[in-house]
Scaffold this motif. Structure first.
Motif, PDB file in Angstrom:
ATOM      1  N   ASN A 270      -7.767   1.630   0.835  1.00 47.98           N
ATOM      2  CA  ASN A 270      -8.282   2.854   0.238  1.00 47.98           C
ATOM      3  C   ASN A 270      -7.631   4.055   0.942  1.00 47.98           C
ATOM      4  O   ASN A 270      -8.302   4.824   1.639  1.00 47.98           O
ATOM      5  CB  ASN A 270      -9.804   2.911   0.358  1.00 47.98           C
ATOM      6  CG  ASN A 270     -10.402   4.107  -0.359  1.00 47.98           C
ATOM      7  OD1 ASN A 270      -9.842   4.598  -1.346  1.00 47.98           O
ATOM      8  ND2 ASN A 270     -11.527   4.602   0.142  1.00 47.98           N
ATOM      9  N   PRO A 271      -6.335   4.223   0.759  1.00 52.65           N
ATOM     10  CA  PRO A 271      -5.578   5.215   1.542  1.00 52.65           C
ATOM     11  C   PRO A 271      -5.854   6.667   1.162  1.00 52.65           C
ATOM     12  O   PRO A 271      -6.130   6.980   0.006  1.00 52.65           O
ATOM     13  CB  PRO A 271      -4.125   4.840   1.244  1.00 52.65           C
ATOM     14  CG  PRO A 271      -4.172   4.249  -0.133  1.00 52.65           C
ATOM     15  CD  PRO A 271      -5.466   3.494  -0.177  1.00 52.65           C
ATOM     16  N   LYS A 272      -5.755   7.525   2.169  1.00 51.52           N
ATOM     17  CA  LYS A 272      -5.866   8.969   1.960  1.00 51.52           C
ATOM     18  C   LYS A 272      -4.517   9.655   2.122  1.00 51.52           C
ATOM     19  O   LYS A 272      -4.369  10.829   1.791  1.00 51.52           O
ATOM     20  CB  LYS A 272      -6.882   9.569   2.923  1.00 51.52           C
ATOM     21  CG  LYS A 272      -8.311   9.106   2.699  1.00 51.52           C
ATOM     22  CD  LYS A 272      -9.273   9.804   3.630  1.00 51.52           C
ATOM     23  CE  LYS A 272     -10.710   9.377   3.366  1.00 51.52           C
ATOM     24  NZ  LYS A 272     -11.674  10.079   4.278  1.00 51.52           N
ATOM     25  N   ALA A 273      -3.559   8.918   2.664  1.00 47.84           N
ATOM     26  CA  ALA A 273      -2.201   9.453   2.839  1.00 47.84           C
ATOM     27  C   ALA A 273      -1.221   8.294   2.777  1.00 47.84           C
ATOM     28  O   ALA A 273      -1.598   7.130   2.956  1.00 47.84           O
ATOM     29  CB  ALA A 273      -2.079  10.194   4.170  1.00 47.84           C
ATOM     30  N   ALA A 274       0.043   8.618   2.553  1.00 48.03           N
ATOM     31  CA  ALA A 274       1.049   7.566   2.340  1.00 48.03           C
ATOM     32  C   ALA A 274       1.814   7.191   3.597  1.00 48.03           C
ATOM     33  O   ALA A 274       2.288   6.057   3.719  1.00 48.03           O
ATOM     34  CB  ALA A 274       2.037   8.007   1.257  1.00 48.03           C
ATOM     35  N   MET A 275       1.956   8.126   4.567  1.00 44.29           N
ATOM     36  CA  MET A 275       2.812   7.856   5.722  1.00 44.29           C
ATOM     37  C   MET A 275       2.161   8.265   7.041  1.00 44.29           C
ATOM     38  O   MET A 275       1.442   9.269   7.109  1.00 44.29           O
ATOM     39  CB  MET A 275       4.150   8.589   5.577  1.00 44.29           C
ATOM     40  CG  MET A 275       4.987   8.161   4.391  1.00 44.29           C
ATOM     41  SD  MET A 275       6.622   8.969   4.362  1.00 44.29           S
ATOM     42  CE  MET A 275       6.174  10.679   4.003  1.00 44.29           C
ATOM     43  N   ASN A 276       2.458   7.489   8.067  1.00 42.10           N
ATOM     44  CA  ASN A 276       2.041   7.794   9.424  1.00 42.10           C
ATOM     45  C   ASN A 276       3.277   7.723  10.315  1.00 42.10           C
ATOM     46  O   ASN A 276       3.918   6.671  10.417  1.00 42.10           O
ATOM     47  CB  ASN A 276       0.982   6.786   9.917  1.00 42.10           C
ATOM     48  CG  ASN A 276       0.408   7.152  11.273  1.00 42.10           C
ATOM     49  OD1 ASN A 276       1.127   7.322  12.254  1.00 42.10           O
ATOM     50  ND2 ASN A 276      -0.907   7.251  11.342  1.00 42.10           N
TER      51      ASN A 276
END
Length: 431
Positions: A270-276
């Motif tokens: 359930n992602p809130k952003a695509a990259m870390n």
């Protein structure tokens, strides 16, 4: 005479039996290893702490009479260790997130030499790692856990939904962020609540943009933080941290997000952003039931110029000995073996500078990829902030950590932040 001979034979027999008993007892003691207690203050928390304690468990199988007490200090480890040393009650061992404090403690006589493992370490690791732990010709710090910090972790579903692919150059990286945003996803998970993640971002950009020679000069404060190369890097960094519409919660969200939370924002179902943008230890803080390659993947930090395309910035956690005793020596000696590193390698989220650790020990294919990249990098530089005085490079609420957080709050203030960084550096270096 016969009676005297009999007494003599009996006496020799008793002596012989005693020697056998003593030898047997000594062998039994050796089989049980050393005894005593070991107190440790270390930076590892969460998944990293569990992996280290798995190594301790293996050590205790060979040394069951040793009691090990581990105190996790997290980002406050430098302060905890410094305070304990100043108070005259240091732990037996400390695990520090930066060689800078190790060198300071060695020069002050607080750290004890671990030259007894230096021959082993020289056989198992590249000289650069030994040099990092050496002060005035003596070996003080074992870099046990290394990290490839020039990595970008991404959610494969969000990339697929956006029709996006990993970027190899920085312009392509910024274009990728726009593509993700257009598809309805936030591009970046920024853990600005932890200042160290911001120094990592700056250092990745600085190494790839200014180059390794400038990197070395800035690391040792032989050029000022007001240098044009620093300001250029801050402007590049602002293109990421200043893209507030592409960060969960915007600027305030970034400043309230710690590192573990930033991981769950990306590597989850359930992602809130695509990259870390962080090191190869990112998977250690995954909370969701996700699978490498299928659900998440990794690519190298994008290139800013051809000559530094393969450059890698990395870090490492250093084990030092503050009390010299048999139990502490035994644990340090065990940590220098490939067996100890293999335990953590099998668990993931780990890269070892120990060349005797087999590639197959890294069960996660992505971990294996980043670990091999670290070992074979043509240009490698250690985390800059970790090499600098702790008061400037690695202390919560001051120095670089605080000033880069201020920069996230106002990424247009390049000249102001550069000037404040220089003032803080001067104070820390005593200039």
């Amino acid at each position: 005479m016969r009676h005297h001979r009999w007494y003599l034979l009996a006496l020799l027999a008793l002596v012989g039996a005693g020697l056998v008993v003593a030898a047997t007892a000594d062998a039994a003691r050796q089989a049980r290893g050393v005894s005593g207690s070991i107190s440790i203050i270390g930076k590892w928390t969460g998944g990293e702490q569990k992996s280290f304690l798995a190594i301790v468990d293996e050590f205790k199988k060979k040394n069951p009479d040793v009691d090990v007490k581990y105190t996790p200090g997290g980002d406050n480890t430098p302060q905890l260790v410094s305070t304990a040393v100043a108070g005259g009650n240091p732990p037996d061992l400390a695990i520090l997130p930066q060689p800078g404090l190790m060198r300071d403690l060695a020069r002050r006589g607080a750290a004890k030499s671990i030259n007894f493992i230096k021959p082993t370490v020289l056989k198992n690791e590249a000289k650069v790692w030994v040099d990092l732990g050496t002060v005035n010709g003596k070996f003080y710090g074992l870099v046990f856990k290394a990290a490839n910090k020039s990595t970008v972790w991404y959610n494969t579903k969000l990339f697929k939904d956006a029709g996006a692919k990993p970027a190899t150059t920085f312009p392509a990286f910024l274009k990728l962020a726009k593509t993700l945003k257009a598809s309805g996803s936030k591009a970046y998970a920024i853990a600005a609540a932890d200042g160290w993640t911001l120094t990592d971002l700056f250092e990745n950009i600085y190494l790839k943009q200014a180059g390794p020679k400038k990197y070395d000069l800035l690391t040792t404060h032989k050029i000022k933080w007001t240098d044009a190369s620093v300001k250029a890097t801050l402007r590049t960094m602002a293109k990421i941290v200043g893209d507030t519409g592409n960060i969960p919660g915007g600027r305030s969200g970034a400043l309230q997000t710690d590192f573990p939370t930033s991981v769950t924002q990306v590597l989850t179902d359930n992602p809130k952003a695509a990259m870390n943008i962080e090191g190869d230890f990112v998977p250690s803080d995954i909370k969701a039931n996700v699978t490498a390659i299928k659900d998440y993947n990794v690519f190298p930090f994008p290139s800013l110029k051809a000559s530094t395309r393969s450059a890698i910035m990395g870090g490492g956690d250093t084990v030092i000995m503050l009390k010299d005793n048999a139990a502490a020596r035994a644990l340090v000696s065990f940590l220098a073996t490939p067996q100890a590193s293999t335990i953590w390698a099998n668990r993931g989220g780990f890269s070892s500078p120990n060349k005797k650790v087999k590639a197959s020990a890294y069960k996660d294919p992505l971990n294996r990829r980043t670990a091999v990249a670290l070992a074979t990098a043509k240009v490698f530089r250690f985390d800059m902030s970790d090499l600098q005085p702790a008061s400037f490079g690695s202390t919560t609420g001051q120095g670089e950590w605080k000033l880069f957080q201020d920069f996230v709050s106002n990424p247009s203030d390049v000249n102001g932040i550069a000037a404040k960084l220089e003032a803080a550096a001067k104070k820390a270096y005593g200039k």
